[in-house]
Write a protein that holds these residues in place. Structure first.
Motif, PDB file in Angstrom:
ATOM      1  N   GLY A 179       0.820  -1.201   0.000  1.00  0.00           N
ATOM      2  CA  GLY A 179       0.000   0.000   0.000  1.00  0.00           C
ATOM      3  C   GLY A 179       0.853   1.249   0.000  1.00  0.00           C
ATOM      4  O   GLY A 179       2.076   1.198  -0.087  1.00  0.00           O
ATOM      5  N   LYS A 180       0.198   2.394   0.094  1.00  0.00           N
ATOM      6  CA  LYS A 180       0.916   3.667   0.076  1.00  0.00           C
ATOM      7  C   LYS A 180       1.564   3.909   1.428  1.00  0.00           C
ATOM      8  O   LYS A 180       0.885   3.964   2.457  1.00  0.00           O
ATOM      9  N   ASP A 221      -0.281   1.985  -6.497  1.00  0.00           N
ATOM     10  CA  ASP A 221      -0.876   1.542  -7.762  1.00  0.00           C
ATOM     11  C   ASP A 221      -0.486   0.117  -8.113  1.00  0.00           C
ATOM     12  O   ASP A 221      -1.163  -0.553  -8.891  1.00  0.00           O
ATOM     13  N   LYS A 222       0.630  -0.365  -7.550  1.00  0.00           N
ATOM     14  CA  LYS A 222       1.050  -1.749  -7.737  1.00  0.00           C
ATOM     15  C   LYS A 222       2.083  -2.077  -6.672  1.00  0.00           C
ATOM     16  O   LYS A 222       2.445  -1.225  -5.850  1.00  0.00           O
ATOM     17  N   VAL A 223       2.558  -3.297  -6.681  1.00  0.00           N
ATOM     18  CA  VAL A 223       3.572  -3.716  -5.711  1.00  0.00           C
ATOM     19  C   VAL A 223       4.951  -3.354  -6.234  1.00  0.00           C
ATOM     20  O   VAL A 223       5.306  -3.680  -7.375  1.00  0.00           O
ATOM     21  N   ILE A 245       0.533 -12.531  -4.856  1.00  0.00           N
ATOM     22  CA  ILE A 245       0.178 -12.731  -6.257  1.00  0.00           C
ATOM     23  C   ILE A 245      -0.710 -11.567  -6.674  1.00  0.00           C
ATOM     24  O   ILE A 245      -1.762 -11.349  -6.059  1.00  0.00           O
ATOM     25  N   ASN A 246      -0.265 -10.835  -7.680  1.00  0.00           N
ATOM     26  CA  ASN A 246      -1.036  -9.681  -8.135  1.00  0.00           C
ATOM     27  C   ASN A 246      -1.302  -8.705  -6.989  1.00  0.00           C
ATOM     28  O   ASN A 246      -2.345  -8.066  -6.921  1.00  0.00           O
ATOM     29  N   GLY A 247      -0.334  -8.632  -6.060  1.00  0.00           N
ATOM     30  CA  GLY A 247      -0.434  -7.709  -4.940  1.00  0.00           C
ATOM     31  C   GLY A 247      -1.267  -8.205  -3.774  1.00  0.00           C
ATOM     32  O   GLY A 247      -1.447  -7.476  -2.790  1.00  0.00           O
ATOM     33  N   ARG A 300      -8.669  -7.482 -12.132  1.00  0.00           N
ATOM     34  CA  ARG A 300      -7.938  -7.742 -13.364  1.00  0.00           C
ATOM     35  C   ARG A 300      -6.527  -8.169 -12.986  1.00  0.00           C
ATOM     36  O   ARG A 300      -6.029  -7.859 -11.903  1.00  0.00           O
ATOM     37  N   ALA A 301      -5.853  -8.898 -13.883  1.00  0.00           N
ATOM     38  CA  ALA A 301      -4.495  -9.377 -13.624  1.00  0.00           C
ATOM     39  C   ALA A 301      -3.482  -8.313 -14.035  1.00  0.00           C
ATOM     40  O   ALA A 301      -3.823  -7.346 -14.711  1.00  0.00           O
ATOM     41  N   ASP A 302      -2.231  -8.513 -13.630  1.00  0.00           N
ATOM     42  CA  ASP A 302      -1.179  -7.599 -14.062  1.00  0.00           C
ATOM     43  C   ASP A 302      -0.533  -8.069 -15.363  1.00  0.00           C
ATOM     44  O   ASP A 302       0.436  -7.490 -15.832  1.00  0.00           O
TER      45      ASP A 302
END
Length: 454
Positions: free
Chosen positions: A220-221, A253-255, A301-303, A355-357
């Motif tokens: 997270g942020k 926005d992502k890991v 997985i995917n964050g 949705r996936a990355d």
């Protein structure tokens, strides 16, 4: 004990033996290279230049010993030949914020438009070209994309500098799939320069560095001050090894992979490499430094956090171990209480993403929709919706599933979209083919800085 900033120190050790000599034959990426005498003389001059200053050579060696373990792991995951790790020395001398005269940036010297195309974030908040893990993964995929066109790792290497289109214009198809190539004075200069770097550094970079890198995933942020406290290092040191963080916060926005320097006090220390989760606090490895071995039973997985099922696990025991109520656990994993738990499979302890990355997945014989949704951390109902499916029976081996957007109504008979290149089995990457002109060569302060990944 206080770390010195970002590997700017010099470890005083002599060069082992004499200057490495260019052989008549060598192995590169599974290919045999025969080096003619005219090319050997040129390459030897470069080897001599790279090794003539013990001070500068040793600095690069120590950087390589620090960063190579991370690059090697990324390349192994991406199924890229390990030999390409020497290219990072040629591109940037492993200086994270190296900038070329053509404005290519970072470890692997990407221009901004290429970096964004590769999935890296480049703006005033984050510049992943300076992130050793993210940038190395992007470089691996770029090289694999090149090799898709040529089936020749030498040409893939050449295309890293001049673009695939540039190489296509000057080579013929006779070398496609070649397992042997002859290097002559007419061989492209960038390839010969790479061979010189590989020969100069291959033996000296073996072994552990004085500083090793442990990696952690963002959650997270969070501010840089938060992570400095979390990792028990000074914020200045955190920033020195994570120059990709441009502001005061790591976005959500992502890991992102965060690097932490660890002093290698005995050269036998085992690090987590590319840790998938933030390791728990354990006994100190060095003064003020936590252990970095992550639990092997947890990944992201995917964050989203996931936990590995043990042989005797049931849904209830997995949920209890993850400290999640059973009904939420079942919902997170798109399963029922009566469904068997598969040993070794990872189960989510948080809600999967919408949705996936990754953009696409090529279906194999062993696949079903549930396994694919678990593999990519995407909700099963979203996976079905994207692909206009109602059951596993509609998924045929060899067909392509869309993971992050709606598949067109006329889906092309299961084939990949025209702007997608299949990298290797089960893996795809979206591309916009560009063929820019070659970048001029420039030396900067005797360090081999970029030729740009175009």
């Amino acid at each position: 004990m206080k770390f010195l900033p970002a590997l700017l120190f010099v470890i005083a050790f002599p060069l082992a033996g004499q200057t490495p000599q260019v052989p008549h034959k060598m192995q590169f990426a599974g290919m045999t290279l025969t080096i003619r005498d005219d090319a050997r003389k040129e390459i030897q001059k470069d080897v001599d230049a790279l090794t003539q200053s013990p001070k500068h050579f040793n600095i690069k060696v120590e950087r390589a010993r620090t960063y190579f373990p991370l690059i090697e792991k990324v390349f192994s995951e991406e199924k890229l030949p390990d030999d390409f790790k020497y290219l990072v020395l040629q591109e940037s001398a492993l200086i994270p914020d190296a900038v070329s005269v053509s404005n290519a940036v970072g470890f692997w010297q990407f221009k901004d438009f290429t970096a964004v195309e590769m999935g890296l974030r480049v703006d005033k908040v984050v510049d992943e070209r300076m992130n050793i893990v993210s940038a190395s993964r992007a470089a691996a995929r770029y090289l694999k994309k090149n090799n898709y066109y040529f089936n020749n790792w030498v040409y893939a290497l050449q295309a890293y500098q001049m673009g695939a289109g540039g190489v296509m214009r000057i080579v013929d198809d006779s070398e496609n799939g070649a397992s042997h190539m002859t290097i002559t004075s007419k061989t492209y200069w960038y390839v010969k320069k790479f061979i010189a770097h590989m020969i100069a550094f291959e033996e000296s970079t073996k072994g552990a560095g004085e500083v090793q890198i442990a990696t952690f995933e963002s959650k997270g942020k969070q501010s840089t001050s938060f992570w400095a406290k979390e990792l028990e290092i000074e914020e200045e040191q955190l920033r020195a090894y994570n120059r990709w963080i441009k502001g005061n916060n790591i976005p959500d926005d992502k890991v992102y992979v965060i690097a932490k320097p660890v002093i290698n006090t005995n050269k036998n220390v085992t690090l987590s490499g590319l840790a998938n989760v933030t390791p728990p606090s354990t006994e100190n490895l060095a003064k003020g430094v936590k252990s970095t071995r992550a639990s092997e039973s947890k990944i992201r997985i995917n964050g989203v956090s996931a936990i590995k099922a043990l042989p005797d696990d049931k849904a209830k025991t997995l949920a209890e171990r993850a400290n999640v109520d059973l009904s939420s656990f079942l919902k997170y994993n798109d399963i029922n209480s009566s469904d068997p738990i598969i040993p070794g499979e990872f189960y989510f302890v948080g809600k999967k993403r919408g949705r996936a990355d990754q953009a696409y997945h090529k279906v194999t014989e062993q696949d079903n929709l549930w396994r694919i949704s678990q593999q990519y951390g995407i909700q099963l109902r979203k996976l079905k919706k994207f692909n206009r499916l109602k059951s596993d029976r509609e998924v045929a081996p060899g067909s392509t599933l869309w993971l992050s957007s709606m598949k067109p109504k006329n889906g092309g008979g299961g084939e990949l979209p025209k702007d997608v290149v299949e990298i290797d089995e089960g893996e795809t990457f979206a591309w916009s083919l560009q063929t820019p002109e070659p970048v001029p060569v420039t030396d900067t302060k005797s360090i081999e800085l970029p030729r740009t990944a175009q």
